[in-house]
Design an enzyme around this catalytic site. Structure first.
Site, mmCIF file in Angstrom:
data_model
loop_
_atom_site.group_PDB
_atom_site.id
_atom_site.type_symbol
_atom_site.label_atom_id
_atom_site.label_comp_id
_atom_site.label_asym_id
_atom_site.label_seq_id
_atom_site.Cartn_x
_atom_site.Cartn_y
_atom_site.Cartn_z
ATOM 1 N N ALA A 98 0.810 -1.230 0.000
ATOM 2 C CA ALA A 98 0.000 0.000 0.000
ATOM 3 C C ALA A 98 0.840 1.274 0.000
ATOM 4 C CB ALA A 98 -0.930 -0.003 1.207
ATOM 5 N N LEU B 147 -4.726 -5.702 -20.523
ATOM 6 C CA LEU B 147 -6.032 -6.323 -20.774
ATOM 7 C C LEU B 147 -7.182 -5.486 -20.194
ATOM 8 C CD1 LEU B 147 -5.376 -10.155 -20.361
ATOM 9 C CD2 LEU B 147 -5.059 -8.698 -22.339
ATOM 10 N N GLU C 97 8.126 4.576 -25.547
ATOM 11 C CA GLU C 97 7.863 5.437 -24.377
ATOM 12 C C GLU C 97 8.880 6.564 -24.276
ATOM 13 O OE1 GLU C 97 6.293 3.529 -20.702
ATOM 14 O OE2 GLU C 97 7.444 1.825 -21.434
ATOM 15 N N HIS D 108 2.787 -7.840 -21.811
ATOM 16 C CA HIS D 108 1.925 -6.867 -22.506
ATOM 17 C C HIS D 108 1.864 -7.110 -24.017
ATOM 18 C CE1 HIS D 108 1.839 -4.868 -18.761
ATOM 19 N NE2 HIS D 108 2.851 -4.061 -18.916
HETATM 20 C C1 BG6 Z 1 4.481 -1.544 -17.000
HETATM 21 C C2 BG6 Z 1 5.971 -1.560 -17.136
HETATM 22 O O1 BG6 Z 1 3.985 -2.852 -16.843
HETATM 23 O O2 BG6 Z 1 3.912 -0.961 -18.185
HETATM 24 C C3 BG6 Z 1 6.486 -0.143 -17.313
HETATM 25 O O3 BG6 Z 1 6.541 -2.145 -15.975
HETATM 26 C C4 BG6 Z 1 5.842 0.504 -18.518
HETATM 27 O O4 BG6 Z 1 7.895 -0.132 -17.472
HETATM 28 C C5 BG6 Z 1 4.318 0.393 -18.408
HETATM 29 O O5 BG6 Z 1 6.222 1.865 -18.560
HETATM 30 C C6 BG6 Z 1 3.663 0.858 -19.701
HETATM 31 O O6 BG6 Z 1 2.286 0.907 -19.508
HETATM 32 P P1 BG6 Z 1 1.378 1.898 -20.348
HETATM 33 O O7 BG6 Z 1 0.008 1.651 -19.837
HETATM 34 O O8 BG6 Z 1 1.889 3.286 -20.059
HETATM 35 O O9 BG6 Z 1 1.570 1.529 -21.783
#
Ligand code: BG6
Length: 473
Positions: free
Chosen positions: A17, A185, A221, A245
């Site tokens: 938390a 997801l 990113e 992802h």
């Molecule tokens: C996270 C990773 O799971 O997803 C991060 O640990 C990454 O490093 C992030 O920046 C990216 O998520 P999103 O939702 O910004 O595409």
């Protein structure tokens, strides 16, 4: 419109938390659920971590997180004040039985005498999962109540550890009580891929390997590793972004459509595609990079070889995907944040080289939309026709990804969660790439912060006479 609501009184036990994920995503997610009146009258959010917080300081910590990470116009003072009344905090370690005794007393004191649903969110490193599962099992037996667990990724650090971890958790909890999370997801465009394919033969017919030239998945990113450099330096970009992802997104695009929209069948089909992934043996099909300032970050080894950028070329060993190259790339500290999938279709056999292929594009960020690009001829000019539709959620019922997943767990929508078979299959593929990288000493290209990553990513696609398609952002 009738929004889906959580009807039963509940305790939401939040492990970790005091950590980043709770601060950035989970408190705002729970507030969003309160704002949309999706929470029942009686509920308790019980924060748990090793940090010492008085109830009041914890409440202030949560309030700060919400004010910082929720858009100003969505802050409703009455809802927020009421929401903060539902917070409780218990300090404790993750592996001492006496701390779980105290937690069980806290649970009882929050909801004396009521039949409640208990959901525990483990926003902690996966090395703590087994001890927490054991402690919660103890509480479950003592109180004679049910508890379900939401487990944040990464689940393990390779196939073997993920398998062992699952085994150790299922010593204490049945697998149907586990929600294995990948927050992608919970994103509306990702949630749309399956229904778009399932309900639309037209789209599904297009997504057949015979008519596809290649598939490209990009997650670019601008941020670096921020406050998570210590964690990131141990895992690198392939495990952090690609293992779950981006492979999940790929699986949703390439899985066979099951006859029925049932969780078991969806998971089976996704698992089949993931287990058929392979990389080309000779060169591992990988380009690795690291942004220039990375080794100057706190908690990063000065001679760290951890990649912050990776581009892969891989294949799916299934007849329908025979010889269709798949390119996946992800990187940090790049020039822009953009996440999208591009499917390029084969051109007619005698098409001139300069003609662009037809494309299907799904953007996840910053736009959330689907686009179909079709080559046309208008008079003497070759043009492109576009069909485009938003995949963004609109209206008052939209929820951020973690709020969607928490709601889905309460409503037992298992489709939004991973099966252990999918996780193991993804790890198997990622492990095999790492093994290849260890043997072949692939160079790590240092790229300047704020650029587009290593030039060599273009060599990967050139092998098939293809170029990365840069979707305009
Ligand atoms: C996270 C990773 O799971 O997803 C991060 O640990 C990454 O490093 C992030 O920046 C990216 O998520 P999103 O939702 O910004 O595409």
């Amino acid at each position: 419109m009738n929004l889906n609501k959580i009807q039963t009184p509940f305790n939401f036990l939040l492990f970790g938390a005091s950590g980043d994920l709770a601060q950035l995503k989970l408190f705002p997610a729970l507030y969003h659920l309160a704002l949309q009146k999706r929470l029942p009258k009686h509920y308790a959010i019980i924060g748990y971590s090793r940090s010492a917080f008085e109830s009041e300081t914890f409440s202030r910590h949560v309030e700060e997180s919400i004010r910082k990470h929720v858009e100003k116009e969505l802050i409703d003072e009455t809802v927020l004040t009421d929401f903060l009344q539902h917070l409780h905090y218990q300090q404790g370690s993750y592996d001492h039985e006496k701390d779980y005794e105290r937690l069980s007393e806290k649970i009882v004191s929050c909801h004396a005498g009521e039949k409640v649903y208990n959901l525990a969110f483990l926003a902690t490193p996966s090395s703590t999962f087994e001890s927490i599962a054991k402690g919660l099992n103890h509480i479950r037996q003592k109180l004679g109540c049910d508890i379900e667990l939401m487990l944040e990724k990464p689940f393990g650090h390779d196939r073997k550890s993920a398998g062992e971890l699952f085994h150790s958790i299922t010593n204490h909890f049945d697998k149907k009580n586990l929600y294995l999370i990948d927050h992608y997801l919970g994103k509306p465009p990702v949630k749309s891929i399956f229904p778009l394919r399932y309900n639309n033969a037209i789209l599904n017919l297009m997504l057949q390997g015979q008519s596809i030239s290649n598939i490209q998945i990009s997650a670019l990113e601008t941020l670096g590793t921020e406050d998570r450099a210590g964690y990131f330096d141990r895992v690198g970009i392939i495990k952090d972004m690609i293992q779950s992802h981006l492979l999940q997104v790929l699986a949703l695009f390439t899985m066979s459509m099951p006859l029925r929209r049932e969780v078991k069948s969806i998971r089976r089909e996704k698992g089949d595609v993931l287990s058929a992934l392979r990389y080309p043996k000779d060169e591992c099909g990988v380009v690795l990079g690291q942004y220039e300032s990375y080794t100057r970050e706190k908690e990063v080894e000065k001679d760290s070889k951890t990649p912050t950028f990776a581009a892969l070329r891989c294949f799916i060993d299934l007849t329908q995907w025979y010889k269709v190259p798949i390119y996946i790339r992800s990187g940090k500290k790049l020039s822009h944040k953009h996440t999208y999938v591009v499917v390029e279709f084969k051109k007619p056999p005698y098409a001139p080289k300069e003609i662009q292929p037809n494309r299907l594009i799904i953007e996840l960020y910053p736009e959330e939309r689907i686009q179909i690009q079709l080559i046309n001829e208008m008079g003497e000019r070759i043009t492109q026709s576009y069909a485009e539709n938003s995949l963004a959620c609109v209206g008052d019922e939209c929820l951020p990804d973690y709020a969607c997943l928490i709601l889905d767990a309460f409503l037992r929508r298992y489709e939004s969660f991973l099966s252990i078979d999918e996780i193991l299959a993804s790890w198997y593929f990622v492990d095999s790439i790492h093994k290849c990288l260890d043997q072949q000493q692939i160079p790590l290209v240092i790229y300047k912060d704020g650029t587009d990553g290593p030039e060599a990513q273009h060599e990967l696609t050139k092998m098939d006479g293809v170029e990365w398609y840069e979707v305009e952002g």
